[in-house]
Design a protein around this motif. Structure first.
Motif, short mmCIF file in Angstrom:
data_model
loop_
_atom_site.label_atom_id
_atom_site.label_comp_id
_atom_site.label_asym_id
_atom_site.label_seq_id
_atom_site.Cartn_x
_atom_site.Cartn_y
_atom_site.Cartn_z
N GLN A 56 63.40 35.02 -28.57
CA GLN A 56 64.48 34.67 -27.65
C GLN A 56 65.44 35.82 -27.40
O GLN A 56 65.84 36.05 -26.27
CB GLN A 56 65.25 33.45 -28.15
CG GLN A 56 64.64 32.16 -27.72
CD GLN A 56 65.55 30.98 -27.98
OE1 GLN A 56 66.63 31.12 -28.55
NE2 GLN A 56 65.12 29.82 -27.55
N THR A 57 65.80 36.54 -28.44
CA THR A 57 66.76 37.64 -28.24
C THR A 57 66.16 38.74 -27.36
O THR A 57 66.89 39.36 -26.58
CB THR A 57 67.22 38.24 -29.58
OG1 THR A 57 66.08 38.66 -30.33
CG2 THR A 57 68.01 37.24 -30.39
N SER A 66 65.33 37.01 -18.93
CA SER A 66 65.99 35.74 -19.24
C SER A 66 65.78 34.71 -18.14
O SER A 66 65.64 33.52 -18.41
CB SER A 66 67.49 35.96 -19.50
OG SER A 66 68.13 36.49 -18.38
N GLU A 80 68.52 22.82 -23.11
CA GLU A 80 69.35 23.54 -24.08
C GLU A 80 68.96 25.01 -24.12
O GLU A 80 69.82 25.89 -24.10
CB GLU A 80 69.19 22.91 -25.47
CG GLU A 80 70.07 23.57 -26.51
CD GLU A 80 69.93 22.89 -27.87
OE1 GLU A 80 70.17 23.59 -28.87
OE2 GLU A 80 69.59 21.70 -27.93
N ASN A 81 67.66 25.30 -24.15
CA ASN A 81 67.21 26.69 -24.16
C ASN A 81 67.43 27.37 -22.81
O ASN A 81 67.63 28.58 -22.76
CB ASN A 81 65.75 26.79 -24.59
CG ASN A 81 65.61 26.69 -26.09
OD1 ASN A 81 66.55 26.90 -26.84
ND2 ASN A 81 64.42 26.35 -26.54
N LYS A 84 70.87 28.56 -23.11
CA LYS A 84 70.93 29.70 -24.03
C LYS A 84 70.52 30.99 -23.33
O LYS A 84 71.14 32.03 -23.52
CB LYS A 84 70.01 29.47 -25.23
CG LYS A 84 70.55 28.57 -26.28
CD LYS A 84 69.55 28.49 -27.42
CE LYS A 84 69.91 27.44 -28.43
NZ LYS A 84 68.90 27.32 -29.49
N ASN A 87 73.34 31.94 -20.70
CA ASN A 87 74.73 31.84 -21.14
C ASN A 87 75.53 33.13 -20.95
O ASN A 87 76.66 33.09 -20.50
CB ASN A 87 74.79 31.40 -22.60
CG ASN A 87 76.20 31.16 -23.07
OD1 ASN A 87 77.03 30.69 -22.31
ND2 ASN A 87 76.46 31.48 -24.31
#
Length: 94
Positions: A56-57, A66, A80-81, A84, A87
């Motif tokens: 993810q990072t 992203s 939710e992801n 993230k 964001n």
């Protein structure tokens, strides 16, 4: 250009032209094309989601990575992801 190919559902063009030596944003576009391709099976989708979850990072480091990751999560209804991934937006594309 590759986003246009994806919009035209020319996934094979994207998959054949982008390889593992490509920069990270292009790898993310390739992953998205792989996800959307009709040849994706349940096991392939699970592999793609596992890769996203594990890195993810890496996918949050740039705008295009992203966005591609968020689009995959959106199709999977994992909101939710999605949030993230988007964001820390600072780019107009986000």
């Amino acid at each position: 250009m590759y986003r246009a190919y994806i919009a035209q559902k020319k996934f094979n063009v994207v998959l054949s032209e982008i390889d593992n030596s490509s920069p990270q944003p292009l790898k993310a576009v390739r992953l998205y094309a792989r996800y959307l391709s009709t040849s994706s099976t349940i096991s392939t989708v699970e592999e793609i989601l596992a890769e996203l979850d594990a890195n993810q990072t890496l996918y949050m480091d740039d705008c295009y990575s992203s966005i591609c990751a968020a689009a995959i999560y959106f199709h999977e209804r994992n909101y939710e992801n999605v949030l993230k991934m988007l964001n820390n937006s600072g780019d107009i594309e986000w």
